[in-house]
Design a protein around this motif. Structure first.
Motif, PDB file in Angstrom:
ATOM      1  N   ALA A   5       0.890  -1.156   0.000  1.00 26.70           N
ATOM      2  CA  ALA A   5       0.000   0.000   0.000  1.00 26.70           C
ATOM      3  C   ALA A   5       0.929   1.207   0.000  1.00 26.70           C
ATOM      4  CB  ALA A   5      -0.896   0.006   1.229  1.00 26.70           C
ATOM      5  N   ILE A  62      -1.432  -9.499  -2.171  1.00 27.56           N
ATOM      6  CA  ILE A  62      -2.391  -8.465  -2.567  1.00 27.56           C
ATOM      7  C   ILE A  62      -3.747  -8.678  -1.893  1.00 27.56           C
ATOM      8  CG2 ILE A  62      -3.192  -9.597  -4.683  1.00 27.56           C
ATOM      9  CD1 ILE A  62      -2.426  -5.826  -4.349  1.00 27.56           C
ATOM     10  N   GLU A  63      -4.122  -9.924  -1.655  1.00 30.17           N
ATOM     11  CA  GLU A  63      -5.398 -10.191  -0.996  1.00 30.17           C
ATOM     12  C   GLU A  63      -5.407  -9.620   0.418  1.00 30.17           C
ATOM     13  OE1 GLU A  63      -3.600 -12.616  -2.568  1.00 30.17           O
ATOM     14  OE2 GLU A  63      -4.864 -12.836  -4.359  1.00 30.17           O
ATOM     15  N   ARG A  66      -5.751  -5.790   0.163  1.00 31.72           N
ATOM     16  CA  ARG A  66      -7.142  -5.418  -0.148  1.00 31.72           C
ATOM     17  C   ARG A  66      -8.049  -5.612   1.067  1.00 31.72           C
ATOM     18  NH1 ARG A  66      -6.738  -8.782  -5.523  1.00 31.72           N
ATOM     19  NH2 ARG A  66      -6.008  -7.174  -6.968  1.00 31.72           N
ATOM     20  N   TYR A  69      -7.511  -2.788   3.615  1.00 35.23           N
ATOM     21  CA  TYR A  69      -8.109  -1.515   3.225  1.00 35.23           C
ATOM     22  C   TYR A  69      -9.632  -1.554   3.346  1.00 35.23           C
ATOM     23  CZ  TYR A  69      -8.724   2.943   0.955  1.00 35.23           C
ATOM     24  OH  TYR A  69      -9.069   4.249   0.708  1.00 35.23           O
ATOM     25  N   ALA A  70     -10.232  -2.680   3.027  1.00 34.67           N
ATOM     26  CA  ALA A  70     -11.689  -2.820   3.072  1.00 34.67           C
ATOM     27  C   ALA A  70     -12.222  -3.173   4.463  1.00 34.67           C
ATOM     28  CB  ALA A  70     -12.138  -3.893   2.082  1.00 34.67           C
ATOM     29  N   LEU A  91      -2.648   0.249  -4.172  1.00 33.82           N
ATOM     30  CA  LEU A  91      -2.182  -1.079  -3.791  1.00 33.82           C
ATOM     31  C   LEU A  91      -1.497  -1.663  -5.008  1.00 33.82           C
ATOM     32  CD1 LEU A  91      -5.345  -2.507  -1.963  1.00 33.82           C
ATOM     33  CD2 LEU A  91      -3.429  -1.230  -0.973  1.00 33.82           C
TER      34      LEU A  91
END
Length: 114
Positions: A5, A62-63, A66, A69-70, A91
């Motif tokens: 990030a 990356i998962e 993500r 962030y979510a 990202l």
């Protein structure tokens, strides 16, 4: 593959909301194994204009980036930053340890017929 990030941030004046955000953001990253690689350091601009600062956070993949962030925990504090700090956040997935830019250039050259 490690993911990152990356934030290019331009803070306004320091205030309690920003300090609260800074004080709790790590706890939102911990469940996703996020860790700061760059935070609060002066940038040395080599090319072009670059107002502000850089933040780099590493995640295992990356998962995870993500999902952090979510996450409800991060989304709950995000407005404390965005109300006072302009900037961009992206990202991005990193490259393998054996990555070779010349091999990428060769593939692109071949695909373009050059």
């Amino acid at each position: 593959m490690t993911a990152y990030a990356i934030g290019h941030l331009r803070p306004e004046t320091m205030n309690e909301e920003i300090l609260h955000y800074m004080g709790v953001v790590q706890s939102t990253m911990d469940p996703f194994e996020g860790r700061f690689l760059v935070h609060g350091k002066q940038v040395e601009v080599m090319e072009g204009p670059f107002p502000g600062s850089v933040v780099v956070i590493a995640f295992p993949d990356i998962e995870s980036a993500r999902a952090w962030y979510a996450s409800d925990a991060y989304q709950a504090i995000l407005p404390e930053r965005t109300r006072h700090i302009a900037g961009e956040v992206v990202l991005v997935e990193g490259v393998a340890p054996d990555y070779d830019a010349s091999a990428t250039a060769d593939r692109l050259r071949e695909a373009a017929g050059l």
